[in-house]
Design a protein around this motif. Sequence first.
Motif, short mmCIF file in Angstrom:
data_model
loop_
_atom_site.label_atom_id
_atom_site.label_comp_id
_atom_site.label_asym_id
_atom_site.label_seq_id
_atom_site.Cartn_x
_atom_site.Cartn_y
_atom_site.Cartn_z
N LEU A 101 2.61 -71.81 29.18
CA LEU A 101 1.57 -72.00 30.19
C LEU A 101 0.33 -72.64 29.57
O LEU A 101 -0.30 -73.53 30.17
CB LEU A 101 1.22 -70.66 30.82
N LEU A 102 0.00 -72.22 28.35
CA LEU A 102 -1.13 -72.82 27.65
C LEU A 102 -0.87 -74.28 27.34
O LEU A 102 -1.77 -75.12 27.44
CB LEU A 102 -1.41 -72.04 26.36
N ALA A 103 0.37 -74.61 26.98
CA ALA A 103 0.72 -76.01 26.73
C ALA A 103 0.46 -76.85 27.98
O ALA A 103 -0.11 -77.95 27.91
CB ALA A 103 2.18 -76.12 26.31
N GLY A 104 0.85 -76.32 29.13
CA GLY A 104 0.62 -77.05 30.38
C GLY A 104 -0.85 -77.19 30.71
O GLY A 104 -1.30 -78.25 31.17
N ALA A 105 -1.61 -76.12 30.48
CA ALA A 105 -3.05 -76.18 30.75
C ALA A 105 -3.74 -77.19 29.83
O ALA A 105 -4.63 -77.93 30.25
CB ALA A 105 -3.66 -74.79 30.57
N LEU A 123 -11.19 -77.75 25.27
CA LEU A 123 -10.95 -76.31 25.44
C LEU A 123 -11.81 -75.74 26.56
O LEU A 123 -11.38 -74.82 27.26
CB LEU A 123 -11.21 -75.59 24.12
N ASP A 124 -13.00 -76.29 26.73
CA ASP A 124 -13.83 -75.88 27.88
C ASP A 124 -13.11 -76.18 29.19
O ASP A 124 -13.15 -75.39 30.14
CB ASP A 124 -15.17 -76.62 27.86
N GLN A 125 -12.44 -77.33 29.24
CA GLN A 125 -11.72 -77.71 30.46
C GLN A 125 -10.52 -76.81 30.69
O GLN A 125 -10.18 -76.49 31.83
CB GLN A 125 -11.27 -79.18 30.37
N VAL A 126 -9.87 -76.38 29.61
CA VAL A 126 -8.77 -75.41 29.75
C VAL A 126 -9.31 -74.13 30.39
O VAL A 126 -8.66 -73.54 31.26
CB VAL A 126 -8.11 -75.11 28.40
N GLU A 127 -10.49 -73.70 29.97
CA GLU A 127 -11.09 -72.50 30.56
C GLU A 127 -11.34 -72.68 32.05
O GLU A 127 -11.13 -71.75 32.85
CB GLU A 127 -12.39 -72.16 29.85
N VAL A 128 -11.78 -73.88 32.44
CA VAL A 128 -12.00 -74.15 33.86
C VAL A 128 -10.69 -74.03 34.63
O VAL A 128 -10.63 -73.40 35.70
CB VAL A 128 -12.60 -75.56 34.05
N ILE A 129 -9.63 -74.61 34.09
CA ILE A 129 -8.32 -74.55 34.74
C ILE A 129 -7.81 -73.12 34.79
O ILE A 129 -7.25 -72.67 35.81
CB ILE A 129 -7.33 -75.47 34.00
N GLN A 130 -8.01 -72.38 33.70
CA GLN A 130 -7.58 -70.98 33.68
C GLN A 130 -8.26 -70.19 34.79
O GLN A 130 -7.61 -69.42 35.51
CB GLN A 130 -7.92 -70.36 32.32
N ASP A 131 -9.57 -70.37 34.93
CA ASP A 131 -10.31 -69.63 35.95
C ASP A 131 -9.94 -70.10 37.36
O ASP A 131 -9.79 -69.28 38.28
CB ASP A 131 -11.81 -69.81 35.74
N LEU A 132 -9.76 -71.40 37.52
CA LEU A 132 -9.49 -71.96 38.85
C LEU A 132 -8.15 -71.48 39.40
O LEU A 132 -8.03 -71.18 40.59
CB LEU A 132 -9.50 -73.49 38.77
N TYR A 133 -7.15 -71.37 38.52
CA TYR A 133 -5.81 -71.00 38.97
C TYR A 133 -5.39 -69.61 38.50
O TYR A 133 -4.22 -69.25 38.64
CB TYR A 133 -4.80 -72.04 38.48
N SER A 134 -6.33 -68.84 37.97
CA SER A 134 -6.05 -67.47 37.52
C SER A 134 -4.83 -67.42 36.60
O SER A 134 -3.92 -66.60 36.78
CB SER A 134 -5.84 -66.55 38.73
N LEU A 135 -4.81 -68.30 35.61
CA LEU A 135 -3.66 -68.38 34.71
C LEU A 135 -3.62 -67.17 33.77
O LEU A 135 -4.64 -66.76 33.23
CB LEU A 135 -3.72 -69.66 33.88
N ASP A 136 -2.43 -66.66 33.57
CA ASP A 136 -2.22 -65.50 32.70
C ASP A 136 -2.04 -65.98 31.26
O ASP A 136 -0.94 -65.97 30.72
CB ASP A 136 -0.99 -64.72 33.17
N LEU A 137 -3.15 -66.39 30.65
CA LEU A 137 -3.11 -66.81 29.25
C LEU A 137 -3.44 -65.64 28.34
O LEU A 137 -4.10 -64.69 28.76
CB LEU A 137 -4.10 -67.95 29.01
N ALA A 138 -3.00 -65.72 27.10
CA ALA A 138 -3.32 -64.68 26.13
C ALA A 138 -4.84 -64.59 25.95
O ALA A 138 -5.55 -65.59 26.02
CB ALA A 138 -2.65 -64.98 24.79
N GLU A 139 -5.33 -63.39 25.72
CA GLU A 139 -6.77 -63.19 25.60
C GLU A 139 -7.37 -64.01 24.47
O GLU A 139 -8.52 -64.45 24.56
CB GLU A 139 -7.08 -61.70 25.40
N ASP A 140 -6.63 -64.19 23.40
CA ASP A 140 -7.17 -64.87 22.22
C ASP A 140 -6.75 -66.33 22.14
O ASP A 140 -6.79 -66.92 21.06
CB ASP A 140 -6.74 -64.15 20.95
N TRP A 141 -6.38 -66.94 23.27
CA TRP A 141 -5.82 -68.29 23.20
C TRP A 141 -6.81 -69.28 22.59
O TRP A 141 -6.42 -70.15 21.80
CB TRP A 141 -5.37 -68.77 24.58
N ARG A 142 -8.09 -69.16 22.93
CA ARG A 142 -9.05 -70.16 22.43
C ARG A 142 -9.26 -70.01 20.93
O ARG A 142 -9.25 -71.02 20.20
CB ARG A 142 -10.38 -70.05 23.17
N SER A 143 -9.46 -68.81 20.45
CA SER A 143 -9.66 -68.63 19.01
C SER A 143 -8.41 -69.03 18.23
O SER A 143 -8.50 -69.57 17.13
CB SER A 143 -10.04 -67.18 18.71
#
Length: 235
Positions: free
Chosen positions: A68-72, A158-178
Amino acid sequence: MTGEENYVEHALRVGEELTGLSLEQLGLEPQLEDLAENRRNRLEADDLEWAGSITPERRDRSLFQAKLLAGALWEASAVLIDQLFEDLNGLRNLERVDRQDIANTFVLSGLPPRHADKYDVRFARQFLVIAADMTGALARRWTRPSCVAQELALRCLLDQVEVIQDLYSLDLAEDWRSRLEQHMLEDTDSEMLYQNAMDGFEDDIELNMQLGLAPMKIQDWFEPFTDASVPPYVR
């Protein structure tokens, strides 16, 4: 089926195009049987114990989140470039760029604000090229950013990934950005450009030498790091 569910299916599909990072770099927690024999043989005792503790359920969940992170990331890279074109088009109509103009942009507004009045049309073109070069590595083999500007472009991605995560409520791992920052960046020195307490550090030659920093004056942002190269347009 909800919009979020539709987007998850889409993200999982397009994420298959992102081959520049491995699933483990994206967060997969493999079981021992997932590892090649020669790799298992190289593991230290602690690593063997950790891999042996991964349950099938934990492994499957981490695999889903990694895909899912790869897609985001893939989607975010396309949005990033689209929005940089929008930013560039907006700047072309201005006789002079000021901080408020940059505050109203999509991507350039995410760069260090202390230099906002320097983000003119020429800069935007260079930044678009360096960002496109970076996103291409997602489909090739990821290499660390080639210059300060590309480190900043990665932050914008990575900021844009966060936008997509929030917009679509994606179930990404908590530590994906770090996790991504650990694998995709050589270091996080460029974060200092955002810290008010470090305002002007770029001009302190002695401090920069003590900390082993790359030159970070804005005129140096597109200069390649040692053993790196940048597209001719940005030089």
